[in-house]
Design a protein around this motif. Structure first.
Motif, short mmCIF file in Angstrom:
data_model
loop_
_atom_site.label_atom_id
_atom_site.label_comp_id
_atom_site.label_asym_id
_atom_site.label_seq_id
_atom_site.Cartn_x
_atom_site.Cartn_y
_atom_site.Cartn_z
N ARG A 90 53.89 41.92 17.86
CA ARG A 90 54.92 40.95 18.19
C ARG A 90 56.16 40.98 17.29
N ASP B 48 52.93 43.01 23.82
CA ASP B 48 52.46 42.72 22.47
C ASP B 48 51.17 43.50 22.23
N GLU C 7 47.96 41.86 20.96
CA GLU C 7 47.17 41.12 21.94
C GLU C 7 46.57 42.07 22.98
N ALA C 8 47.41 42.82 23.68
CA ALA C 8 46.93 43.70 24.75
C ALA C 8 46.10 44.86 24.21
N ARG D 268 44.24 44.74 21.41
CA ARG D 268 43.29 44.24 20.42
C ARG D 268 42.04 45.11 20.40
#
Length: 212
Positions: free
Chosen positions: A42, A63, A66-67, A69
């Protein structure tokens, strides 16, 4: 328009060098009419988006923290999904799967992911640029980057990686799991009693203190 797969690494230090290496890459793709995606954590996503201004609306911004992870989901869930959505076009992607916040447990899967890109996209019409922050990553990550990318780009220009050998990284990270303890709980099942597997999993998870 390029019709070959390219997988360079970008070695940078700090935000200024990150932008210097990524912003022209994105703008060149847009000028060529190429679909462009940026998948970075981010802070870098916001930094690049702000620098792009109105052009950010023409870029798919993701991001990565997040995506991505789960490193094993990056190729099918981000890279291949974006490429498949633009058949017949040369896609341009920035992907930063390895950053200082990654844990030691996550790292091997991240390095293996970078190595597998060379196989998964060998016959794809794509350029995938992978940034590496020299100021935040250790020597192992940088050495693996040299092995996983045929070309290294930095503020000094671009060069061929003399250590390019993604198979080495695959072999080093794709190891068998250790054998379970001899007294480990076991559950034998077939297609007729899958319910017992769910019950066994719930019971063992509760004993391990996992949230339901």
């Amino acid at each position: 328009m390029s019709m070959a797969f390219e997988h360079p690494a970008l070695f940078y230090r700090g935000d200024t060098e990150f932008l210097a290496g990524t912003l022209p890459f994105v703008r060149h793709g847009l000028a060529q009419g190429e679909p462009v995606a940026v998948a970075v954590p981010r802070p870098h996503l916001d930094l690049l988006g702000e620098a792009l201004g109105a052009d950010a609306e023409s870029v798919t911004l993701i991001d990565m923290a997040e995506a991505g992870r789960n490193p094993g989901r990056i190729i099918p869930g981000i890279l291949a999904t974006f490429a498949d959505a633009h058949p017949g076009a040369h896609v341009r992607i920035i992907g930063e799967p390895i950053w200082a916040g990654r844990s030691e447990l996550e790292y091997p899967a991240c390095a293996q992911h970078e190595a597998l890109i060379n196989l998964a996209f060998a016959d794809r019409d794509a350029t995938i640029l992978c940034p590496y922050d020299l100021s935040g990553l250790g020597t192992r990550a940088i050495a693996d980057a040299e092995a996983n990318h045929p070309v290294i780009i930095s503020g000094h220009g671009s060069r061929i990686s003399m250590d390019f050998d993604p198979q080495r990284v695959i072999d080093a990270t794709n190891r068998e799991l250790p054998a379970p303890p001899v007294d480990a709980p076991t559950c034998f099942f077939d297609r007729g009693n899958l319910a017992s597997v769910r019950e066994f999993t719930i019971e063992q998870s509760a004993r391990a203190g996992l949230d339901p």
